[in-house]
Design an enzyme around this catalytic site. Structure first.
Site, PDB file in Angstrom:
ATOM      1  N   GLU A  36     -26.433 -10.092  -1.815  1.00 45.96           N
ATOM      2  CA  GLU A  36     -25.656  -8.858  -1.620  1.00 45.96           C
ATOM      3  C   GLU A  36     -26.394  -7.897  -0.695  1.00 45.96           C
ATOM      4  O   GLU A  36     -27.581  -7.635  -0.900  1.00 45.96           O
ATOM      5  CB  GLU A  36     -25.408  -8.198  -2.981  1.00 45.96           C
ATOM      6  N   SER A  70       3.987  -4.948   5.933  1.00 49.79           N
ATOM      7  CA  SER A  70       3.283  -5.527   4.791  1.00 49.79           C
ATOM      8  C   SER A  70       4.027  -5.190   3.514  1.00 49.79           C
ATOM      9  O   SER A  70       4.646  -4.124   3.400  1.00 49.79           O
ATOM     10  CB  SER A  70       1.859  -4.947   4.716  1.00 49.79           C
ATOM     11  N   SER A 131     -12.535  -8.865  -0.969  1.00 48.94           N
ATOM     12  CA  SER A 131     -12.302  -8.891   0.476  1.00 48.94           C
ATOM     13  C   SER A 131     -10.865  -9.184   0.885  1.00 48.94           C
ATOM     14  O   SER A 131     -10.581 -10.126   1.623  1.00 48.94           O
ATOM     15  CB  SER A 131     -13.259  -9.851   1.179  1.00 48.94           C
ATOM     16  N   ASP A 177     -17.768 -11.977   4.897  1.00 43.90           N
ATOM     17  CA  ASP A 177     -16.432 -12.091   4.309  1.00 43.90           C
ATOM     18  C   ASP A 177     -15.526 -13.000   5.137  1.00 43.90           C
ATOM     19  O   ASP A 177     -14.838 -13.875   4.608  1.00 43.90           O
ATOM     20  CB  ASP A 177     -15.782 -10.710   4.192  1.00 43.90           C
TER      21      ASP A 177
HETATM   22  P1  ADP Z   1     -11.590  -5.139   0.039  1.00 45.13           P
HETATM   23  O1  ADP Z   1     -12.806  -5.181  -0.803  1.00 45.13           O
HETATM   24  O2  ADP Z   1     -10.371  -5.522  -0.732  1.00 45.13           O
HETATM   25  O3  ADP Z   1     -11.755  -5.883   1.319  1.00 45.13           O
HETATM   26  P2  ADP Z   1     -11.437  -2.932   1.875  1.00 45.13           P
HETATM   27  O4  ADP Z   1     -11.476  -1.457   1.687  1.00 45.13           O
HETATM   28  O5  ADP Z   1     -12.476  -3.561   2.731  1.00 45.13           O
HETATM   29  O6  ADP Z   1     -11.402  -3.594   0.429  1.00 45.13           O
HETATM   30  O7  ADP Z   1     -10.037  -3.342   2.510  1.00 45.13           O
HETATM   31  C1  ADP Z   1      -8.846  -2.935   1.884  1.00 45.13           C
HETATM   32  C2  ADP Z   1      -7.883  -2.409   2.931  1.00 45.13           C
HETATM   33  O8  ADP Z   1      -7.408  -3.503   3.726  1.00 45.13           O
HETATM   34  C3  ADP Z   1      -6.629  -1.810   2.334  1.00 45.13           C
HETATM   35  O9  ADP Z   1      -6.831  -0.447   2.009  1.00 45.13           O
HETATM   36  C4  ADP Z   1      -5.618  -1.979   3.461  1.00 45.13           C
HETATM   37  O10 ADP Z   1      -5.803  -0.980   4.456  1.00 45.13           O
HETATM   38  C5  ADP Z   1      -6.040  -3.310   4.060  1.00 45.13           C
HETATM   39  N1  ADP Z   1      -5.280  -4.416   3.454  1.00 45.13           N
HETATM   40  C6  ADP Z   1      -5.761  -5.421   2.692  1.00 45.13           C
HETATM   41  N2  ADP Z   1      -4.773  -6.271   2.322  1.00 45.13           N
HETATM   42  C7  ADP Z   1      -3.645  -5.791   2.864  1.00 45.13           C
HETATM   43  C8  ADP Z   1      -2.273  -6.213   2.870  1.00 45.13           C
HETATM   44  N3  ADP Z   1      -1.875  -7.313   2.220  1.00 45.13           N
HETATM   45  N4  ADP Z   1      -1.377  -5.455   3.542  1.00 45.13           N
HETATM   46  C9  ADP Z   1      -1.776  -4.361   4.220  1.00 45.13           C
HETATM   47  N5  ADP Z   1      -3.027  -3.926   4.268  1.00 45.13           N
HETATM   48  C10 ADP Z   1      -3.968  -4.607   3.606  1.00 45.13           C
HETATM   49 MG    MG Z   2     -13.282  -5.457   2.735  1.00 45.92          MG
END
Ligand code: ADP
Ligand code: MG
Length: 391
Positions: A36, A70, A131, A177
């Site tokens: 990590e 989305s 991720s 990731d």
């Molecule tokens: P994670 O740990 O889930 O990667 P992040 O903050 O890095 O968290 O990414 C999450 C962001 O990615 C969401 O707030 C959104 O902006 C975008 N995101 C992820 N999945 C989707 C999806 N299926 N549709 C639209 N946006 C998404």
């Molecule tokens: Mg992320």
């Protein structure tokens, strides 16, 4: 293979764009088994792609227009391929549109490709440390690589996703990731050297050993773009500079006494986490090879202690999840992901999954924490085209 999520993405595409998508592509979320904050220190990580994924339904257009939609958002975002500059992109659409922009930086001639419409659906929880962002980037990257006929390899597509996240979204994340989402394989983890980008698939053999990987999503959301993550990165860079190495990867356990003598206490503890965590990744790979997955529990436990005490990126919910899971029979547990929230993992004998789950639920209720989401994941294959003829 087309499943319910693919069908939902196809239906979503139909209702937003009033035609059928010509293809479906998907990419998995990932969980990091160990390693990590080592990625941006040129070190080692050992993530696995999981059986939660993001699907994109996509069709090209005959003009230069790009429209992204989305299931997570009511609006459809529209831009021209000629206007794809990082400064103009924000919100969730910066992830898919950022990938299109980043492909140009890796040689795609965006003046010679058609616009497209894309609809995104997913069962990767957002902000849980699994991720969803890389799943989205990787799904879009494989889709555009196909329909634009770019022939970029998977390692390059991982760098495309990373560039989109760094430069367009503005989150200073490493290559882990996207690599897991693109290079993962069923029942295996991806051992990644974040300096050379060499990747090796390491069989896990969890099910033959009678073990399951339990995710405990604390539902405490983290944020990469701000705060603690960037601060940890700065500390690591400062530590490497002070010790005269290009990256903390270049230090070993033998260097720690010198580091302690030279650095302030906080910077030293940040450095010690990275140095010991890199060693734990190497030890985990060695243990998986020589003794199998039942041998890695103590390494997971040690990793959690290091993140809690030295790197200080845990949260009360994560510590309770880890401690409770261990007491209820998990053979090793740690927080996973960037920290300050998100999820923990617990390597759990299959027959104890219900007991560990129940114990975590009770512990969270007793402390007044939000109800966690506890579920089993399996190591899955990386990004792929799910359906549709090659263009
Ligand atoms: P994670 O740990 O889930 O990667 P992040 O903050 O890095 O968290 O990414 C999450 C962001 O990615 C969401 O707030 C959104 O902006 C975008 N995101 C992820 N999945 C989707 C999806 N299926 N549709 C639209 N946006 C998404
Ligand atoms: Mg992320």
């Amino acid at each position: 293979m087309v499943d319910a999520l693919d069908r939902a993405a196809q239906a979503g595409f139909q209702s937003r764009f009033h035609r059928s998508a010509t293809g479906l592509w998907s990419a998995p979320g990932r969980v990091n088994l160990i390693g990590e904050h080592t990625d941006y220190n040129d070190g080692f990580v050992l993530p696995l792609a999981i059986d939660r994924r993001t699907v994109v339904a996509l069709s090209t257009r005959t003009d230069r227009v790009v429209r992204v939609a989305s299931s997570f958002a009511a609006e459809t975002v529209e831009v021209s391929l000629d206007e794809l500059v990082p400064e103009k992109l924000d919100g969730w659409s910066a992830y898919p549109l950022g990938v299109a922009w980043a492909l140009r930086q890796f040689g795609a001639d965006l003046t010679a490709v058609p616009g497209f419409e894309v609809y995104i659906d997913s069962d990767v929880p957002v902000g849980a440390g699994l991720s969803s962002s890389a799943a989205l980037e990787s799904a879009v990257a494989v889709a555009l690589n196909d329909v634009w006929d770019l022939s970029l390899d998977r390692a390059t597509l991982a760098r495309v996703g990373q560039l989109a996240e760094n430069r367009v979204v503005g989150a200073p994340t490493g290559i882990m990731d996207q690599s897991a989402s693109l290079l993962g394989q069923a029942d295996a983890a991806v051992f990644l050297d974040c300096r050379s980008l060499a990747a090796e698939v390491i069989p896990l053999g969890l099910n033959p050993a009678g073990l399951e990987l339990l995710i405990i999503d604390t539902r405490v959301s983290h944020s990469h773009a701000t705060g603690g993550y960037a601060a940890r990165r700065k500390s690591c860079e400062a530590g490497a500079r002070a010790l005269g190495v290009p990256a903390l990867r270049d230090l070993s356990l033998h260097d720690l006494p010198r580091a302690q003598a030279m650095l302030d206490d906080e910077t030293f503890r940040r450095v010690r986490h990275i140095v010991t965590e890199n060693q734990r990744v190497l030890d985990t790979v060695e243990a998986l090879r020589s003794s199998g997955c039942t041998a890695i529990g103590p390494l997971l436990d040690a990793s959690h202690r290091s993140m809690r005490d030295d790197f200080e990126i845990s949260a009360p919910e994560l510590d309770v999840a880890v401690d409770t899971a261990r007491r209820a029979g998990a053979i090793g547990a740690r927080m996973t992901g960037g920290g300050f929230g998100g999820a923990a993992i617990a390597l759990t004998p299959t027959e104890l999954v219900p007991a560990v789950t129940a114990a975590v639920m009770v512990a969270f209720t007793e402390r007044g924490f939000a109800t966690p989401d506890v579920f089993v994941v399996h190591a899955a294959d990386g990004a792929a085209r799910d359906s549709g003829a090659r263009p």
